[in-house]
Scaffold this active site. Structure first.
Site, mmCIF file in Angstrom:
data_model
loop_
_atom_site.group_PDB
_atom_site.id
_atom_site.type_symbol
_atom_site.label_atom_id
_atom_site.label_comp_id
_atom_site.label_asym_id
_atom_site.label_seq_id
_atom_site.Cartn_x
_atom_site.Cartn_y
_atom_site.Cartn_z
ATOM 1 N N GLY A 1 -33.365 7.764 -12.026
ATOM 2 C CA GLY A 1 -34.597 7.898 -12.058
ATOM 3 C C GLY A 1 -34.792 6.188 -11.709
ATOM 4 O O GLY A 1 -34.428 5.165 -11.552
ATOM 5 N N GLU A 2 -36.056 5.648 -11.161
ATOM 6 C CA GLU A 2 -35.775 4.017 -10.372
ATOM 7 C C GLU A 2 -37.176 3.840 -10.581
ATOM 8 O O GLU A 2 -38.054 4.707 -9.995
ATOM 9 C CB GLU A 2 -35.333 3.728 -9.906
ATOM 10 C CG GLU A 2 -34.975 4.133 -7.982
ATOM 11 C CD GLU A 2 -33.994 4.117 -6.904
ATOM 12 O OE1 GLU A 2 -33.893 2.823 -7.031
ATOM 13 O OE2 GLU A 2 -34.610 4.307 -6.582
ATOM 14 N N ASP B 1 -48.955 3.143 -23.692
ATOM 15 C CA ASP B 1 -48.827 4.111 -22.326
ATOM 16 C C ASP B 1 -48.347 5.575 -22.754
ATOM 17 O O ASP B 1 -47.319 5.724 -22.304
ATOM 18 C CB ASP B 1 -47.501 3.027 -21.599
ATOM 19 C CG ASP B 1 -48.100 3.690 -20.414
ATOM 20 O OD1 ASP B 1 -49.110 3.654 -19.018
ATOM 21 O OD2 ASP B 1 -46.985 3.514 -19.447
#
Length: 303
Positions: free
Chosen positions: A55-56, A172
């Site tokens: 992922g990025e 978060d």
């Protein structure tokens, strides 16, 4: 950027143990320090051999990699300075190192294990436990019996409690930032927004952001609007109660298939969270009334 490891296909060929067959590569190894090229299968970052991209995001990327020294697969979070200006790159590097140090302080079965943090050229990498079971978000895509949902969230809650006991606040927490191992164990991850208790000063209004993505207030990354407690929306002091609020939002969503507060802008969502009255779910599922009341307690607007 999430460290999720179960959302893309796994490589078909992995490096063999020392003395075995060589790793099958798609491209030649990249020059150390070149973050963009290092996503190529077979590239090396420090001693790690890249297996593929997991992922990025805005800060960089997460790679599946092999550690030949310890003969294990890891997830490698890599900062990509080319995507940032000079000042932002420095901030991103510091944030990644802060995440690694925060997670390394938490030796707990429900917190993703950080193996090491290092620098290669201008890049910073964090080698972490490879949780191959995907994200809690993906697991939640299928409606589950309430007891099964609660069992998963109890594990995640224990990870958050361990952070709080260590004097840390995640800031978060959301289903994307909770990973599952191959055998289904829960790991809280992505402590990149973590702060020591005490919080920050007042922030400024948010503009042009997605309610489901991490955002900034006055240049400070502070959370994801859909899961943020009222005090986070205000830029006020944030403590463990803010993580409990985010936990409550995620648990309500897992039980009912929708989040408790709605709004078509960050401001509208902040007002709904501050009012503290969750929406009646369209499809309540099988959660008993007493459980809904427990979750509603976590969603109260006052910390």
């Amino acid at each position: 950027m999430s460290a999720a490891t179960g959302t893309t296909d796994e490589p078909t060929t992995e490096p063999a143990a020392p003395g075995g067959d060589a790793v099958t590569t798609d491209l030649a190894a990249a020059t150390p320090g070149g973050a963009g090229a290092s996503a190529a299968r077979g590239a090396t970052i420090a001693r790690f051999v890249v297996l593929g991209l997991l992922g990025e995001g805005g800060m960089g990327m997460v790679l599946a990699a092999y550690d030949p020294a310890l003969d294990r697969k890891v997830a490698l979070k890599l900062l990509r300075p080319a995507a940032w200006g000079a000042g932002a790159a420095s901030e991103g590097r510091a944030r990644l190192i802060r995440e690694a140090r925060a997670m390394a302080r938490l030796a707990h079965p429900n917190v993703l294990t950080v193996h090491e943090v290092g620098e290669v050229g201008d890049d910073v990498y964090v080698a972490m436990e490879h949780a191959a079971g995907g994200t809690l978000r993906a697991w939640m895509a299928t409606r589950r019996p309430w007891r099964e949902v609660v069992a998963r969230f109890v594990e995640a809650g224990r990870g958050l409690a361990a952070a709080h006991a260590a004097g840390l606040v995640h800031r978060d927490f959301k289903p994307e930032n909770v990973l599952l191992t191959a055998d289904g164990a829960v790991r809280v991850a992505d402590f990149g927004l973590v702060s020591s208790r005490g919080g920050d000063g007042a922030g400024r209004p948010v503009v042009e952001v997605s309610l489901a993505q991490t955002v900034s207030l006055g240049g400070r990354v502070v959370g994801t609007p859909a899961y943020m407690a009222p005090e986070q929306h205000l830029g006020a002091e944030v403590g463990p109660a803010a993580d409990q609020f985010a936990f409550g939002v995620a648990l309500w969503e897992a039980l009912h298939g929708e989040r408790p507060f709605a709004g078509d802008s960050v401001e509208a969502l902040a007002r709904a969270a501050a009012a503290g009255e969750p929406l009646a779910p369209a499809a309540p599922g099988d959660a008993p009334p007493w459980l809904r009341e427990v979750v509603r307690r976590a969603l109260r607007p006052a910390p």
